[in-house]
Motif scaffolding. Structure first.
Motif, PDB file in Angstrom:
ATOM      1  N   PHE A 236       0.860  -1.186   0.000  1.00  0.00           N
ATOM      2  CA  PHE A 236       0.000   0.000   0.000  1.00  0.00           C
ATOM      3  C   PHE A 236       0.894   1.233   0.000  1.00  0.00           C
ATOM      4  O   PHE A 236       1.247   1.809   1.041  1.00  0.00           O
TER       5      PHE A 236
ATOM      6  N   ALA B  44      -6.754   5.237  -2.402  1.00  0.00           N
ATOM      7  CA  ALA B  44      -7.548   4.816  -1.248  1.00  0.00           C
ATOM      8  C   ALA B  44      -6.969   5.425   0.021  1.00  0.00           C
ATOM      9  O   ALA B  44      -5.767   5.682   0.110  1.00  0.00           O
TER      10      ALA B  44
ATOM     11  N   ALA C 239      -8.601  -0.081   0.576  1.00  0.00           N
ATOM     12  CA  ALA C 239      -8.135  -0.680  -0.685  1.00  0.00           C
ATOM     13  C   ALA C 239      -8.558  -2.140  -0.766  1.00  0.00           C
ATOM     14  O   ALA C 239      -8.974  -2.626  -1.828  1.00  0.00           O
TER      15      ALA C 239
ATOM     16  N   TYR D 163     -10.929  -3.958  -3.542  1.00  0.00           N
ATOM     17  CA  TYR D 163     -10.443  -5.116  -4.304  1.00  0.00           C
ATOM     18  C   TYR D 163     -11.395  -6.293  -4.150  1.00  0.00           C
ATOM     19  O   TYR D 163     -11.638  -7.034  -5.115  1.00  0.00           O
TER      20      TYR D 163
ATOM     21  N   PRO E 164      -6.003  -1.099  -5.402  1.00  0.00           N
ATOM     22  CA  PRO E 164      -5.874   0.351  -5.263  1.00  0.00           C
ATOM     23  C   PRO E 164      -4.630   0.743  -4.471  1.00  0.00           C
ATOM     24  O   PRO E 164      -4.268   0.080  -3.495  1.00  0.00           O
ATOM     25  N   SER E 165      -4.000   1.811  -4.902  1.00  0.00           N
ATOM     26  CA  SER E 165      -2.778   2.285  -4.266  1.00  0.00           C
ATOM     27  C   SER E 165      -3.094   3.327  -3.201  1.00  0.00           C
ATOM     28  O   SER E 165      -4.253   3.723  -3.010  1.00  0.00           O
TER      29      SER E 165
END
Length: 240
Positions: free
Chosen positions: A78, A113, A119, A123, A108-109
């Protein structure tokens, strides 16, 4: 129900990478010949990067339509979207962009997020929307501590049964915040392929294949429904 477990030892990392790349291309072609769209879960790490580059080099002769392959990631750091730590970025640079993969579901990075938990929830939504049935191949590296994806020894995520993806805080490996698929999700695979290179991984390989508790060696908790293959080079297999 789990399938047969096989150990395949190759003399060195180069041979291992090429053999796995050929096996993956063969599997993708077979699934497409059946009229299905393959789903593959990718992993990060040095040996995975070598395999990905071999796939890029061999893809042209494989007959695989990479526009009709769906790619997922077993875990992700992350971090911001442009960070070199992202498994997605490494995979795109190694082969995804080169082969024309268009169905790539990235985690999501930190640019997209607010937290790793957010995130993971996003997902999970993607998995629920786009993953019907089982994954064809889950590819996993194994850490020296026996971890897989970002499922670490002694961490509570190992006992998660209600979520498909979860956030991880205070990872024993940097960066500290991550997103990982759960064992519930990883075990929805027809084939699980462990990709392990180097003598530093040999004790973990031996413990996993020896049936260690998954809370001590998380790799023991993942099994394919049809097959589980341990793809090893000779150093990684040296304790067997």
């Amino acid at each position: 129900m789990t399938g047969a477990e096989t150990v395949r030892v190759h003399p060195d990392a180069e041979t291992l990478a090429r053999t796995v790349a050929l096996a993956l291309l063969t599997r993708l072609a077979e699934v497409q010949a059946e009229g299905r769209t393959p789903h593959v879960v990718l992993t990060g790490g040095t040996i995975a990067d070598r395999i990905h580059r071999e796939v890029a080099g061999l893809a042209g002769e494989s007959g695989v339509d990479f526009g009709d392959v769906v790619f997922w990631f077993g875990d992700e750091r992350f971090v911001p979207a442009d960070s070199s730590d992202r498994n997605e970025g490494q995979a795109r640079a190694a082969f995804l962009d080169a082969v024309g993969a268009t169905q790539v579901h990235a985690v999501p990075s930190a640019s997209d997020a607010a937290s790793a938990d957010d995130a993971a929830a996003t997902y999970e939504g993607l998995l629920l929307e786009h993953l019907v049935g089982e994954v064809d191949v889950v590819m996993l590296g194994v850490g020296e501590d026996g971890h897989v994806a970002s499922l670490f020894p002694g961490y509570p995520q190992l006992d998660e049964t209600d979520a498909l993806a979860v956030g991880v805080r205070d990872s024993p490996k940097p960066p500290p915040d991550r997103v990982t698929l759960t064992l519930e999700t990883l075990n929805r695979a027809a084939s699980v392929w462990f990709l392990v290179s180097g003598d530093g991984k040999a004790p973990a390989v031996a413990e996993a294949l020896g049936g260690a508790d998954l809370h001590d060696v998380p790799a023991t908790g993942v099994h394919g429904r049809t097959e589980t293959v341990w793809w090893l080079d000779a150093p990684a297999a040296s304790r067997l």
